[in-house]
Scaffold this active site. Structure first.
Site, PDB file in Angstrom:
ATOM      1  N   SER A  69       0.837  -1.408  -0.392  1.00  0.00           N
ATOM      2  CA  SER A  69      -0.080   0.222  -0.124  1.00  0.00           C
ATOM      3  C   SER A  69       0.601   1.459  -0.414  1.00  0.00           C
ATOM      4  O   SER A  69       1.592   1.834  -0.969  1.00  0.00           O
ATOM      5  CB  SER A  69      -1.007  -0.101   1.095  1.00  0.00           C
ATOM      6  OG  SER A  69      -1.707   0.671   0.966  1.00  0.00           O
ATOM      7  N   HIS A  70       0.960   2.380   1.133  1.00  0.00           N
ATOM      8  CA  HIS A  70       1.422   3.543   1.118  1.00  0.00           C
ATOM      9  C   HIS A  70       3.243   3.601   1.237  1.00  0.00           C
ATOM     10  O   HIS A  70       3.392   4.215   1.092  1.00  0.00           O
ATOM     11  CB  HIS A  70       0.821   5.093   1.673  1.00  0.00           C
ATOM     12  CG  HIS A  70       1.048   3.857   3.493  1.00  0.00           C
ATOM     13  ND1 HIS A  70      -0.050   2.234   3.913  1.00  0.00           N
ATOM     14  CD2 HIS A  70       1.547   4.204   4.453  1.00  0.00           C
ATOM     15  CE1 HIS A  70       1.169   1.878   5.150  1.00  0.00           C
ATOM     16  NE2 HIS A  70       1.113   3.290   6.167  1.00  0.00           N
ATOM     17  N   ASP A  86      -3.141   5.926  -3.419  1.00  0.00           N
ATOM     18  CA  ASP A  86      -1.757   5.530  -2.651  1.00  0.00           C
ATOM     19  C   ASP A  86      -1.782   4.017  -3.384  1.00  0.00           C
ATOM     20  O   ASP A  86      -1.608   4.491  -4.797  1.00  0.00           O
ATOM     21  CB  ASP A  86      -2.604   4.772  -1.101  1.00  0.00           C
ATOM     22  CG  ASP A  86      -3.526   3.798  -1.359  1.00  0.00           C
ATOM     23  OD1 ASP A  86      -3.911   3.869  -2.015  1.00  0.00           O
ATOM     24  OD2 ASP A  86      -3.309   2.800  -0.077  1.00  0.00           O
ATOM     25  N   ASP A 124      -1.462   0.741  -3.673  1.00  0.00           N
ATOM     26  CA  ASP A 124      -3.069  -0.262  -4.192  1.00  0.00           C
ATOM     27  C   ASP A 124      -4.305   0.385  -4.864  1.00  0.00           C
ATOM     28  O   ASP A 124      -5.281  -0.023  -4.584  1.00  0.00           O
ATOM     29  CB  ASP A 124      -2.770  -0.998  -2.887  1.00  0.00           C
ATOM     30  CG  ASP A 124      -3.329  -0.413  -1.243  1.00  0.00           C
ATOM     31  OD1 ASP A 124      -2.955   0.967  -1.306  1.00  0.00           O
ATOM     32  OD2 ASP A 124      -3.981  -1.757  -1.436  1.00  0.00           O
ATOM     33  N   ASP A 174      -6.812   1.984  -2.704  1.00  0.00           N
ATOM     34  CA  ASP A 174      -7.246   2.098  -1.792  1.00  0.00           C
ATOM     35  C   ASP A 174      -7.997   3.467  -0.966  1.00  0.00           C
ATOM     36  O   ASP A 174      -8.999   3.102  -0.482  1.00  0.00           O
ATOM     37  CB  ASP A 174      -8.088   0.266  -1.048  1.00  0.00           C
ATOM     38  CG  ASP A 174      -6.573   0.561  -0.614  1.00  0.00           C
ATOM     39  OD1 ASP A 174      -5.315   1.423  -0.566  1.00  0.00           O
ATOM     40  OD2 ASP A 174      -6.590  -0.590   0.276  1.00  0.00           O
ATOM     41  N   ARG A 175      -7.461   4.634  -0.706  1.00  0.00           N
ATOM     42  CA  ARG A 175      -7.290   5.423  -0.286  1.00  0.00           C
ATOM     43  C   ARG A 175      -7.086   6.449  -1.009  1.00  0.00           C
ATOM     44  O   ARG A 175      -6.672   7.052  -2.307  1.00  0.00           O
ATOM     45  CB  ARG A 175      -6.071   6.233   0.352  1.00  0.00           C
ATOM     46  CG  ARG A 175      -5.331   4.461   1.174  1.00  0.00           C
ATOM     47  CD  ARG A 175      -5.399   5.083   1.949  1.00  0.00           C
ATOM     48  NE  ARG A 175      -4.653   4.001   2.719  1.00  0.00           N
ATOM     49  CZ  ARG A 175      -3.249   3.700   3.973  1.00  0.00           C
ATOM     50  NH1 ARG A 175      -3.102   5.474   4.591  1.00  0.00           N
ATOM     51  NH2 ARG A 175      -2.628   3.156   4.570  1.00  0.00           N
ATOM     52  N   GLU A 220     -11.745   5.422   6.906  1.00  0.00           N
ATOM     53  CA  GLU A 220     -10.734   5.704   8.585  1.00  0.00           C
ATOM     54  C   GLU A 220     -10.237   7.349   8.016  1.00  0.00           C
ATOM     55  O   GLU A 220      -9.980   7.830   7.002  1.00  0.00           O
ATOM     56  CB  GLU A 220      -9.805   4.375   7.840  1.00  0.00           C
ATOM     57  CG  GLU A 220     -10.242   3.713   8.387  1.00  0.00           C
ATOM     58  CD  GLU A 220      -8.632   1.759   8.719  1.00  0.00           C
ATOM     59  OE1 GLU A 220      -8.825   1.997   9.008  1.00  0.00           O
ATOM     60  OE2 GLU A 220      -8.649   1.820   6.915  1.00  0.00           O
ATOM     61  N   LYS A 267     -11.898  -0.502   0.715  1.00  0.00           N
ATOM     62  CA  LYS A 267     -12.079   0.871   0.922  1.00  0.00           C
ATOM     63  C   LYS A 267     -11.476   1.617  -0.885  1.00  0.00           C
ATOM     64  O   LYS A 267     -10.859   0.642  -1.399  1.00  0.00           O
ATOM     65  CB  LYS A 267     -11.022   1.782   1.770  1.00  0.00           C
ATOM     66  CG  LYS A 267      -9.661   1.268   1.836  1.00  0.00           C
ATOM     67  CD  LYS A 267      -8.685   2.195   2.683  1.00  0.00           C
ATOM     68  CE  LYS A 267      -7.044   1.621   2.905  1.00  0.00           C
ATOM     69  NZ  LYS A 267      -7.066   0.312   3.729  1.00  0.00           N
ATOM     70  N   ARG A 303       1.244   6.520  16.625  1.00  0.00           N
ATOM     71  CA  ARG A 303       0.486   7.215  15.974  1.00  0.00           C
ATOM     72  C   ARG A 303      -0.509   7.332  16.860  1.00  0.00           C
ATOM     73  O   ARG A 303      -1.327   7.544  18.290  1.00  0.00           O
ATOM     74  CB  ARG A 303      -0.994   6.581  15.139  1.00  0.00           C
ATOM     75  CG  ARG A 303       0.321   5.413  13.912  1.00  0.00           C
ATOM     76  CD  ARG A 303      -0.879   5.459  12.572  1.00  0.00           C
ATOM     77  NE  ARG A 303      -0.480   4.999  11.918  1.00  0.00           N
ATOM     78  CZ  ARG A 303       0.796   4.624  10.620  1.00  0.00           C
ATOM     79  NH1 ARG A 303       1.598   6.044  10.726  1.00  0.00           N
ATOM     80  NH2 ARG A 303       0.903   4.211   9.596  1.00  0.00           N
TER      81      ARG A 303
HETATM   82  C1  VG1 Z   1      -2.958   2.246   8.637  1.00  0.00           C
HETATM   83  C2  VG1 Z   1      -3.733   2.851   8.534  1.00  0.00           C
HETATM   84  C3  VG1 Z   1      -5.279   2.165   8.441  1.00  0.00           C
HETATM   85  C4  VG1 Z   1      -4.872   1.528   7.537  1.00  0.00           C
HETATM   86  C5  VG1 Z   1      -3.843   0.454   7.191  1.00  0.00           C
HETATM   87  C6  VG1 Z   1      -3.290  -0.128   5.845  1.00  0.00           C
HETATM   88  O1  VG1 Z   1      -2.413   1.068   9.552  1.00  0.00           O
HETATM   89  O2  VG1 Z   1      -3.704   3.734   9.662  1.00  0.00           O
HETATM   90  O3  VG1 Z   1      -6.593   3.041   8.385  1.00  0.00           O
HETATM   91  O4  VG1 Z   1      -6.190   0.528   7.084  1.00  0.00           O
HETATM   92  O5  VG1 Z   1      -2.876   1.691   7.234  1.00  0.00           O
HETATM   93  O6  VG1 Z   1      -4.403   0.445   4.961  1.00  0.00           O
HETATM   94  P1  VG1 Z   1      -1.453   1.705  10.582  1.00  0.00           P
HETATM   95  O7  VG1 Z   1      -1.580   0.356  11.841  1.00  0.00           O
HETATM   96  O8  VG1 Z   1      -0.364   1.329   9.689  1.00  0.00           O
HETATM   97  O9  VG1 Z   1      -2.262   2.985  11.364  1.00  0.00           O
HETATM   98  V1  VG1 Z   1      -4.009   0.395   3.301  1.00  0.00           V
HETATM   99  O10 VG1 Z   1      -4.137   1.864   2.494  1.00  0.00           O
HETATM  100  O11 VG1 Z   1      -2.034   0.912   3.436  1.00  0.00           O
HETATM  101  O12 VG1 Z   1      -3.651  -1.138   3.223  1.00  0.00           O
HETATM  102 CO    CO Z   2      -3.952   1.169   0.451  1.00  0.00          CO
END
Ligand code: VG1
Ligand code: CO
Length: 544
Positions: free
Chosen positions: A114-115, A278, A280, A282-283, A364, A377, A497
């Site tokens: 993802s990000h 992001d 993948d 989804d954001r 979120e 998402k 966080r």
């Molecule tokens: C983070 C975000 C959370 C999100 C997760 C996966 O998790 O805070 O809101 O669902 O990433 O998103 P964490 O545990 O690092 O706070 V994605 O788009 O990165 O799969």
């Molecule tokens: Co993502």
């Protein structure tokens, strides 16, 4: 010559799925048996894949192409009936969720961190989604993890790579492999949900927009839907070609990592509307001309205006938000007289509520928003819903936000991240808060009186499962709130966080700088949690 190999293996440490699947340094995934072990563990944990149909694709980051070939060979060796793969091994997370649902597949594997940045020295990831199209619930990820601990062998087909660039059907042993256009079905779904005619007219009327796909998977989707189908001018989508290292950046849609977009949106010649997505897809990040919309506010505005889009014209069943997300959406739910749910961080917790028809829209604070159209998402969905709303209201984003705050009050909000801190210190900070939480109510910090404090535990109202230790919630008597939790997606040390929120009802006080509005809450968080002392840091690494 092709044959099935059964390879002896041993449990490998660290294959515990976090907030969103398994994420590790790419080199770890590339190491001996690592990807194979995890893949076999997923297959075993879901009762094998004999005769099953799976969807497979990823965000195009480094090692995506190799991993797809390995997973295909393992699916074939494990007796899968059919695997549907996005062309070039690409599928955004929401598009994969849609394909699983549309095809009636038994599940899918999405390759993404993802990000997190991509590249041989950065991050890779893998997640498993079930037949409803959503991330595996904790009951399944627990089984996957348990299997990684007692695995003794995996099965893999010995054969040449498949050409993933050509759409069509082929076979690997007895397994059918179907390579599909990653965008087509998703684009059709969006057309079913939104009033494309009205959005087209918006662009004909000269509406200008900029979408920063951040060199990640959203590029092809955004170009096809916005520029080709909806008639936005060419060049509306920037950084639209997925690259294995995302152009060297972090594909994290927030004002820090999408700084270029922020600069354009705050410049003299800013377009009407801006968005970023992001790794993948989804954001989403939403920016108006001269105004950044926090994800928590975006969720509230989308919920309050969703009826303007055809798919939601009949209204919403309910709204769900992750616990750290601001309570702006709760006010909308209260006004609409619908259910409102607070779930732990991570999309997997929304699945049951969506499946049961209890909620229609979820969100979120980390810029994830979505609805019951898929079980993930969905970044582009949020952008298109905003566009549909803008096409109906014909008002600048700024005005929509002011009107929203005037009606509901404003929840000032910010998140402070302390990255790559030693795990022992992060754990000690959280443990101390767990220990003192019971004594906090009634105490005063920086003029704020603590009303409630707990370590968030969630009881799923649909299946009765429970999830404990999901983050410290500290509520104050004026409606302010501090939440502290450790990230479950990082790959280095721990990330703390700190989520900060303050409610302001008075419309004459809706234009304060966010830091100023939150100053007492930030100070109270420090006094209660001793963040500097535990982390050894003077300030957060990233503030969004
Ligand atoms: C983070 C975000 C959370 C999100 C997760 C996966 O998790 O805070 O809101 O669902 O990433 O998103 P964490 O545990 O690092 O706070 V994605 O788009 O990165 O799969
Ligand atoms: Co993502």
């Amino acid at each position: 010559m092709t044959r099935i190999l059964t390879v002896p293996t041993q449990p490998i440490e660290g294959q515990k799925p976090g907030t969103s699947g398994l994420r590790k340094k790419t080199r770890i995934f590339m190491g001996p048996h690592y990807l194979e072990n995890f893949t076999q563990s997923v297959f075993d944990a879901i009762g094998g894949v004999q005769g099953k149909m799976l969807v497979l694709g990823g965000d195009g980051r480094y090692f995506n192409d190799r991993a797809v070939q390995v997973i295909l060979r393992m699916a074939a060796a494990n007796g899968a009936g059919r695997v549907v793969v996005g062309q070039g091994g690409l599928l955004s997370t929401p598009a994969a969720s849609n394909l699983i649902r549309k095809l009636g597949a038994d599940g899918g594997i999405i390759l993404s961190a993802s990000h997190n940045p991509g590249g041989i020295d950065e991050d890779f990831g893998m997640k498993f989604n079930g037949a409803n199209g959503g991330p595996a619930p904790e009951s399944v990820t627990d089984l996957i993890y348990a299997r990684t601990q007692d695995l003794t062998e995996y099965h893999i087909f010995e054969t040449a790579d498949l050409d993933l660039s050509v759409i069509g059907e082929s076979v690997m042993g007895d397994m059918a492999v179907e390579i599909v256009d990653p965008v087509a079905d998703y684009a059709q779904l969006m057309g079913d949900l939104f009033d494309f005619e009205q959005i087209r007219n918006l662009f004909i009327g000269g509406f200008r927009m900029r979408v920063d796909a951040m060199h990640a998977v959203t590029g092809p989707y955004a170009k096809a839907i916005l520029e080709e189908i909806l008639g936005a001018p060419k060049g509306t989508v920037v950084n639209g070609t997925p690259s294995p290292d995302f152009g060297g950046g972090h594909p994290d849609p927030n004002p820090v990592w999408a700084k270029d977009l922020m600069e354009v949106m705050f410049s003299d010649n800013a377009p009407d509307f801006g968005a970023a997505s992001d790794g993948d897809g989804d954001r989403n990040m939403i920016v108006g001309r001269g105004i950044y919309v926090t994800p928590s506010d975006s969720l509230a505005v989308l919920a309050a205006n969703a009826h303007l889009a055809p798919a939601y014209a009949k209204g919403l069943a309910g709204i769900a938000r992750s616990m750290p997300t601001s309570r702006a959406a709760d006010r909308v739910a209260a006004k609409l007289g619908i259910e409102c749910h607070e779930t732990p961080t991570g999309w997997k917790f929304f699945g049951n509520l969506l499946d049961a028809g209890r909620v229609t829209i979820c969100g979120e604070e980390s810029a994830g928003t979505g609805s019951d159209h898929v079980r993930e998402k969905d970044g582009l969905w949020a952008v298109l819903l905003w566009l549909n709303i803008l096409a109906r209201r014909i008002e600048p984003v700024q005005q929509i936000m002011s009107a929203h705050w005037a009606e509901y009050g404003r929840n000032y909000y910010s998140r402070h991240d302390y990255e790559a801190i030693p795990s022992e210190r992060a754990n000690a900070l959280i443990q101390r808060l767990r220990d003192i939480a019971g004594d906090l109510p009634g105490q005063q910090f920086q003029g704020l009186t603590v009303e409630s404090a707990d370590d968030f535990a969630y009881l799923d109202p649909v299946d009765g499962s429970s999830s404990k230790g999901q983050g410290l919630r500290i509520g104050f008597s004026d409606g302010s709130r501090v939440v502290l939790r450790l990230s479950g997606t990082g790959t280095e040390g721990a990330t703390l966080r700190v989520y900060l929120e303050r409610y302001e009802a008075d419309p004459t006080r809706h234009d304060l700088p966010v830091d100023e509005a939150l100053a007492p809450v930030i100070a109270a968080a420090e006094e209660i949690a001793l963040i500097r002392e535990f982390t050894g840091r003077d300030a957060p690494d990233v503030t969004t």
